[in-house]
Enzyme design. Structure first.
Site, PDB file in Angstrom:
ATOM      1  CE  LYS A 272      -3.222   2.576   3.018  1.00  0.00           C
ATOM      2  NZ  LYS A 272      -4.109   2.537   4.203  1.00  0.00           N
ATOM      3  CG  ASP A 277      -5.422   7.848   4.851  1.00  0.00           C
ATOM      4  OD1 ASP A 277      -6.311   8.527   4.289  1.00  0.00           O
ATOM      5  OD2 ASP A 277      -5.648   6.792   5.483  1.00  0.00           O
ATOM      6  CE  LYS A 284      -6.468   8.468   8.297  1.00  0.00           C
ATOM      7  NZ  LYS A 284      -7.167   7.360   8.974  1.00  0.00           N
ATOM      8  CG  ASP A 295      -1.875   5.102   5.139  1.00  0.00           C
ATOM      9  OD1 ASP A 295      -1.787   4.031   5.765  1.00  0.00           O
ATOM     10  OD2 ASP A 295      -2.930   5.487   4.597  1.00  0.00           O
ATOM     11  CG  ASP A 354      -9.835   7.384   6.817  1.00  0.00           C
ATOM     12  OD1 ASP A 354      -8.752   7.355   6.190  1.00  0.00           O
ATOM     13  OD2 ASP A 354      -9.914   7.499   8.052  1.00  0.00           O
ATOM     14  CD  GLU A 356      -6.623   5.334   2.544  1.00  0.00           C
ATOM     15  OE1 GLU A 356      -7.631   5.445   3.254  1.00  0.00           O
ATOM     16  OE2 GLU A 356      -5.507   4.987   2.989  1.00  0.00           O
ATOM     17  NE  ARG A 358     -10.917  -1.040   3.437  1.00  0.00           N
ATOM     18  CZ  ARG A 358     -11.527  -1.290   4.598  1.00  0.00           C
ATOM     19  NH1 ARG A 358     -12.672  -1.940   4.619  1.00  0.00           N
ATOM     20  NH2 ARG A 358     -10.974  -0.899   5.732  1.00  0.00           N
TER      21      ARG A 358
HETATM   22  N1  BES Z   1      -4.332   4.319   7.019  1.00  0.00           N
HETATM   23  C1  BES Z   1      -5.506   4.035   7.755  1.00  0.00           C
HETATM   24  C2  BES Z   1      -5.310   2.958   8.816  1.00  0.00           C
HETATM   25  C3  BES Z   1      -4.378   3.265   9.949  1.00  0.00           C
HETATM   26  C4  BES Z   1      -4.844   3.804  11.129  1.00  0.00           C
HETATM   27  C5  BES Z   1      -3.047   2.960   9.863  1.00  0.00           C
HETATM   28  C6  BES Z   1      -3.990   4.043  12.172  1.00  0.00           C
HETATM   29  C7  BES Z   1      -2.195   3.208  10.901  1.00  0.00           C
HETATM   30  C8  BES Z   1      -2.649   3.739  12.066  1.00  0.00           C
HETATM   31  C9  BES Z   1      -6.623   3.542   6.829  1.00  0.00           C
HETATM   32  O1  BES Z   1      -6.627   4.066   5.558  1.00  0.00           O
HETATM   33  C10 BES Z   1      -7.913   3.930   7.465  1.00  0.00           C
HETATM   34  O2  BES Z   1      -8.141   5.085   7.626  1.00  0.00           O
HETATM   35  N2  BES Z   1      -8.707   2.937   7.828  1.00  0.00           N
HETATM   36  C11 BES Z   1      -9.951   3.175   8.459  1.00  0.00           C
HETATM   37  C12 BES Z   1     -10.961   2.234   7.852  1.00  0.00           C
HETATM   38  C13 BES Z   1     -12.350   2.536   8.262  1.00  0.00           C
HETATM   39  C14 BES Z   1     -12.839   3.821   7.623  1.00  0.00           C
HETATM   40  C15 BES Z   1     -13.228   1.385   7.839  1.00  0.00           C
HETATM   41  C16 BES Z   1      -9.795   2.896   9.952  1.00  0.00           C
HETATM   42  O3  BES Z   1      -9.085   1.961  10.306  1.00  0.00           O
HETATM   43  O4  BES Z   1     -10.348   3.647  10.741  1.00  0.00           O
HETATM   44 ZN    ZN Z   2      -7.647   5.920   5.410  1.00  0.00          ZN
HETATM   45 ZN    ZN Z   3      -4.743   4.647   4.845  1.00  0.00          ZN
END
Ligand code: BES
Ligand code: ZN
Ligand code: ZN
Length: 502
Positions: A272, A277, A284, A295, A354, A356, A358
């Site tokens: 990834k 992000d 966020k 990220d 968010d 993104e 996947r």
């Molecule tokens: N990059 C984040 C995940 C992340 C969070 C990595 C904290 C490292 C530390 C990812 O893109 C994300 O925002 N995921 C969301 C998914 C949700 C919207 C289903 C999450 O984990 O909150």
């Molecule tokens: Zn995200």
């Molecule tokens: Zn992310």
């Protein structure tokens, strides 16, 4: 990177700022090791200065040698109980000694091999593996991200060279092999850490592609970069949708190492590469958002692994795929509720912008099928949910093939980049059902790491596949034994350990 090397020399004539020896903690062996040290050092070192050396793992004490030694200090380093020493303890001890030298602003240290191969340590590993672990610990423990400091003293690492001393011609070869492997591995980890720590201002998709080209081509890989137009023509709708809100166009990076036979099917690694992000329109909260410069840690792990694999000339074919994009909110950004198509034609309802990672991985996993891979392993800082579940000490693992899962588990244990399996039970699949499209990009409140895994599973072929959620292990809040706050470079050592066994 500090320089790591091997020398065949007798202890007294080693010229460095400090010699390093390991001492175990269990009473009998501790005393015996200290008696040996006392004989080696002679009367100039009073016995009382060794009395306090407990041998506890990571503990260091300094003694000053006599004039008959070309090195004026010795860093005596604890290695713990002699019959419980593992490669991980050797990494930690190697790091402790090097960090001590670094804090004393010493420029060169030499690890005396004495204790490695004479039975002081009851460790059932080859001399090559032992030395590799110590050297890895020394190199990784003294890493510092200093690109942006102005002050010379903060910018430069005082410790320049780490030497491993061989006491016989026979051991020289094995020690040298261990040192060379550690050098190749640490180089890859340093690269991954540097990429992770570099801010989004300076590391965006095009720059990530340039870094992969520079670093991996130098090592002997072939690197191909698709620009936005090519990505459009391939109908990679996941990547395009995520990058829509950003001024920075996306890239799709392909890195190939062909160390195997022409006809060997490759192992495909997918990383990834979200260079920043923000969450996009589903923005966020601002607290700690800065960490999202990391990220792209999955991408960094893939780039670092390919560089290391090439340096080690691993006899396998490996393809690294990095979808790279920046996730920004703007007037052109993708909105919640939008539906986009991944490269294979499947439609995805974007319920949360968010989620993104996947989206871009889906395109890459579809693209991976072109190689008819032996196996696909993807790495991604994918979910906060995985951090909640496993914290910072284990990577979340999901997959469709028990042999691949077992192989990665075992590589994780020996590299100590440990992985822990989460279940992809059928019941979780319905959580990502959409009312309007083939699949939805989020699965609601529960089991977020697993619903993300299920989403990816829908885009993999019928080859063995494992997804590694490194959200907790790639981004560290505290210093560790040989890791620092910030980007850990996780994945490089794990994947190299796995690929070395092929
Ligand atoms: N990059 C984040 C995940 C992340 C969070 C990595 C904290 C490292 C530390 C990812 O893109 C994300 O925002 N995921 C969301 C998914 C949700 C919207 C289903 C999450 O984990 O909150
Ligand atoms: Zn995200
Ligand atoms: Zn992310």
């Amino acid at each position: 990177m500090i320089s790591l090397k091997t020398e065949f020399k007798d202890v007294a004539s080693i010229k460095s700022d400090a010699l390093v020896v390991f001492v175990p903690s269990d009473d009998k062996k501790n005393k015996a090791a200290k008696r040996k040290l006392q004989t080696l050092l002679g009367k100039s070192v009073p016995q009382t200065s060794l009395d306090d050396v407990t041998g506890k793992i990571g503990e260091t004490s300094i003694v000053y040698t006599s004039e008959s030694f070309s090195s004026k200090r010795m860093i005596i380093t604890g290695i713990g109980e002699s019959n419980k020493v593992t490669l991980e303890f050797l990494r930690r001890a190697g790091a402790a000694a090097a960090k001590k030298a670094q804090s004393l602003k010493l420029a060169s240290i030499s690890y005396i091999n004495e204790n490695f191969d004479n039975g002081t340590l009851e460790i059932n590993e080859s001399l090559e593996d032992i030395v590799c672990a110590v050297a890895e610990g020394a190199a990784l423990g003294t890493y510092k991200f200093s690109t942006y400091f102005s002050d010379e003293e903060q910018k430069t690492n005082p410790l320049k060279s780490v030497t491993f001393i061989a006491h016989s011609k026979k051991s020289l070869k094995q020690i040298d092999a261990g040192v060379k492997r550690a050098l190749a591995i640490s180089d890859g980890v340093y690269l991954a850490r540097d990429l992770g720590n570099t801010p989004g201002l300076d590391l965006y998709p095009e720059k990530l592609a340039t870094a992969a080209q520079q670093e991996c081509r130098k090592a002997g890989c072939k690197v191909t970069v698709f620009d936005q137009q090519k990505i459009k023509s391939l109908k990679m709708g996941g990547i395009l949708s995520v990058s829509k809100g950003s001024e920075r166009p996306p890239r799709f990076i392909i890195i190939e190492w062909n160390g195997g036979k022409r006809t060997d099917k490759p192992y495909v690694l997918v990383g990834k590469g979200i260079t920043f992000d923000t969450g996009g329109i589903s923005i966020k909260p601002s607290a700690n958002m800065g960490a999202m410069k990391m990220d792209m840690s999955g991408a960094a792990a893939v780039i670092g692994t390919l560089k290391t694999a090439a340096a080690l000339k691993l006899p396998v074919n490996i393809v690294g795929l990095v979808p790279a994009a920046e996730n920004m909110p703007s007037g052109t950004a993708i909105r919640p509720g939008d539906v986009v198509r991944i490269m294979d034609g499947k439609s995805v309802e974007v319920d949360n912008t968010d989620a993104e990672g996947r989206m871009i991985l889906a395109d890459a996993l579809v693209y991976a099928q072109r190689y008819k891979p032996k196996a696909v392993v993807d790495l991604a800082t994918l979910t906060g949910s995985c951090v909640v579940a496993l914290g910072h000490y284990a990577t979340g693992m999901m997959g469709n093939d028990d042999d691949l899962i077992d192989a990665l588990k075992s590589a994780g244990d020996s590299s100590y980049e440990r992985v822990w399996e989460l279940p992809l039970y059928d019941e979780y699949e319905k959580l990502i059902k959409s009312d309007v499209a083939d699949v939805k990009n989020v699965g609601g409140r529960w089991a977020g790491a697993i619903t993300a895994g299920w989403f990816l599973k829908k885009f993999t072929g019928d080859h063995p596949w494992v997804h590694l959620d490194i959200a907790g292990t790639a981004i560290l809040e505290e210093n560790g034994d040989y890791t620092q706050r910030g980007a850990s470079g996780v994945g490089v050592r794990l994947l190299i350990e796995w690929l070395r066994s092929k």
